[in-house]
Structure formats: C-alpha cells, structure tokens
Design a protein around this motif. Structure first.
Motif, PDB file in Angstrom:
ATOM      1  N   GLY A 193       0.772  -1.237   0.000  1.00 40.86           N
ATOM      2  CA  GLY A 193       0.000   0.000   0.000  1.00 40.86           C
ATOM      3  C   GLY A 193       0.801   1.283   0.000  1.00 40.86           C
ATOM      4  N   VAL A 194       2.117   1.186   0.205  1.00 41.68           N
ATOM      5  CA  VAL A 194       2.967   2.382   0.266  1.00 41.68           C
ATOM      6  C   VAL A 194       4.284   2.093  -0.451  1.00 41.68           C
ATOM      7  N   ALA A 195       4.715   3.033  -1.297  1.00 46.99           N
ATOM      8  CA  ALA A 195       6.003   2.905  -1.974  1.00 46.99           C
ATOM      9  C   ALA A 195       6.562   4.299  -2.201  1.00 46.99           C
ATOM     10  N   GLY A 196       7.884   4.379  -2.265  1.00 48.90           N
ATOM     11  CA  GLY A 196       8.456   5.694  -2.507  1.00 48.90           C
ATOM     12  C   GLY A 196       9.957   5.670  -2.654  1.00 48.90           C
ATOM     13  N   THR A 197      10.505   6.867  -2.840  1.00 53.68           N
ATOM     14  CA  THR A 197      11.942   7.041  -2.970  1.00 53.68           C
ATOM     15  C   THR A 197      12.382   8.268  -2.185  1.00 53.68           C
ATOM     16  N   LEU A 198      13.608   8.220  -1.734  1.00 55.31           N
ATOM     17  CA  LEU A 198      14.248   9.365  -1.112  1.00 55.31           C
ATOM     18  C   LEU A 198      15.530   9.586  -1.913  1.00 55.31           C
ATOM     19  N   ALA A 199      15.527  10.613  -2.752  1.00 59.61           N
ATOM     20  CA  ALA A 199      16.655  10.887  -3.637  1.00 59.61           C
ATOM     21  C   ALA A 199      17.517  11.998  -3.052  1.00 59.61           C
ATOM     22  N   LEU A 200      18.823  11.762  -3.044  1.00 57.45           N
ATOM     23  CA  LEU A 200      19.768  12.761  -2.551  1.00 57.45           C
ATOM     24  C   LEU A 200      20.397  13.498  -3.721  1.00 57.45           C
ATOM     25  N   ARG A 201      20.416  14.811  -3.594  1.00 54.25           N
ATOM     26  CA  ARG A 201      21.090  15.658  -4.556  1.00 54.25           C
ATOM     27  C   ARG A 201      21.960  16.621  -3.756  1.00 54.25           C
ATOM     28  N   LYS A 229      22.824  19.466  -1.806  1.00 51.99           N
ATOM     29  CA  LYS A 229      22.091  20.457  -1.011  1.00 51.99           C
ATOM     30  C   LYS A 229      20.588  20.223  -0.926  1.00 51.99           C
ATOM     31  N   GLU A 230      20.120  19.016  -1.311  1.00 54.09           N
ATOM     32  CA  GLU A 230      18.685  18.750  -1.270  1.00 54.09           C
ATOM     33  C   GLU A 230      18.401  17.255  -1.173  1.00 54.09           C
ATOM     34  N   ALA A 231      17.369  16.929  -0.408  1.00 54.87           N
ATOM     35  CA  ALA A 231      16.841  15.569  -0.362  1.00 54.87           C
ATOM     36  C   ALA A 231      15.366  15.662  -0.750  1.00 54.87           C
ATOM     37  N   GLN A 232      14.935  14.767  -1.609  1.00 58.31           N
ATOM     38  CA  GLN A 232      13.553  14.776  -2.102  1.00 58.31           C
ATOM     39  C   GLN A 232      12.932  13.420  -1.818  1.00 58.31           C
ATOM     40  N   ILE A 233      11.838  13.428  -1.055  1.00 56.36           N
ATOM     41  CA  ILE A 233      11.128  12.177  -0.787  1.00 56.36           C
ATOM     42  C   ILE A 233       9.767  12.237  -1.484  1.00 56.36           C
ATOM     43  N   ASP A 234       9.458  11.176  -2.199  1.00 56.90           N
ATOM     44  CA  ASP A 234       8.181  11.045  -2.901  1.00 56.90           C
ATOM     45  C   ASP A 234       7.540   9.731  -2.467  1.00 56.90           C
ATOM     46  N   ILE A 235       6.298   9.822  -2.043  1.00 56.28           N
ATOM     47  CA  ILE A 235       5.584   8.648  -1.532  1.00 56.28           C
ATOM     48  C   ILE A 235       4.267   8.495  -2.283  1.00 56.28           C
ATOM     49  N   THR A 236       4.010   7.286  -2.736  1.00 57.36           N
ATOM     50  CA  THR A 236       2.750   6.957  -3.398  1.00 57.36           C
ATOM     51  C   THR A 236       1.963   6.033  -2.475  1.00 57.36           C
ATOM     52  N   LEU A 237       0.708   6.374  -2.272  1.00 56.35           N
ATOM     53  CA  LEU A 237      -0.168   5.616  -1.381  1.00 56.35           C
ATOM     54  C   LEU A 237      -1.293   4.971  -2.178  1.00 56.35           C
ATOM     55  N   ASP A 238      -1.661   3.742  -1.795  1.00 59.38           N
ATOM     56  CA  ASP A 238      -2.819   3.161  -2.459  1.00 59.38           C
ATOM     57  C   ASP A 238      -4.087   3.750  -1.830  1.00 59.38           C
TER      58      ASP A 238
END
Length: 94
Positions: free
Chosen positions: A49-57, A59-68
C-alpha cells in the motif's frame, strides 16, 4: 504522481546526507514495517500500500511517496511525520 512529496534542503557532504537519509528510512521502516534498498544516491522503500523514494542531490533531499487507496486517508498525518523526521535528521547531521 506522488501523493506526498517533500523537499528538504541540507548543507551536508554526500556521505552525511546518506547517513541522515538512512535514519529517516530506519524510522519509517520501524514504524510502518517497510523494506528499504539503496540504488546509488536513491533510497527506495515499500510495503503493501505504500512505496516511494528518497533521492539525494547536492544540497537537497527529495522524498516522494505513493499511497494506495486505503492509505490516502492517512496522507496528512503521514506527511507531517515524514517532514518532521526529514527536518530533524538532516539538520541533526549537520
């Protein structure tokens, strides 16, 4: 498209940023029974029911989460908790 998307600025070298990201992932894994896996500078996580990524760049961290569908009702509280952990661990590591 992600249901939750959070960008956290940081001033950390890559290894410290990875350590901070791992702390965020460990906290999520413990609280939500998720599995995590690194692929380069991106940490993927998932559970039913939950999936995502935490991408490091730089000076920035981006987390994206997809929920069912069933988890969408919890998007607000989940977003607040993840944002709080991102801020805490990326600031704490500095």
């Amino acid at each position: 498209m992600a249901d939750i998307s959070i960008r956290q600025e940081h001033q950390l070298p890559l290894q410290q940023a990875k350590d901070a990201a791992q702390k965020v992932a460990d906290k999520m894994a413990a609280e939500f029974d998720m599995t995590t896996q690194w692929d380069g500078d991106t940490l993927s996580f998932k559970r039913s029911g939950v999936a995502g990524t935490l991408a490091l760049r730089e000076k920035e961290a981006q987390i994206d989460i997809t929920l069912d569908f069933l988890f969408k009702a919890f998007a607000g509280p989940l977003q607040e908790k993840v944002a709080r952990n991102m801020k805490k661990y990326f600031a704490e590591a500095a």
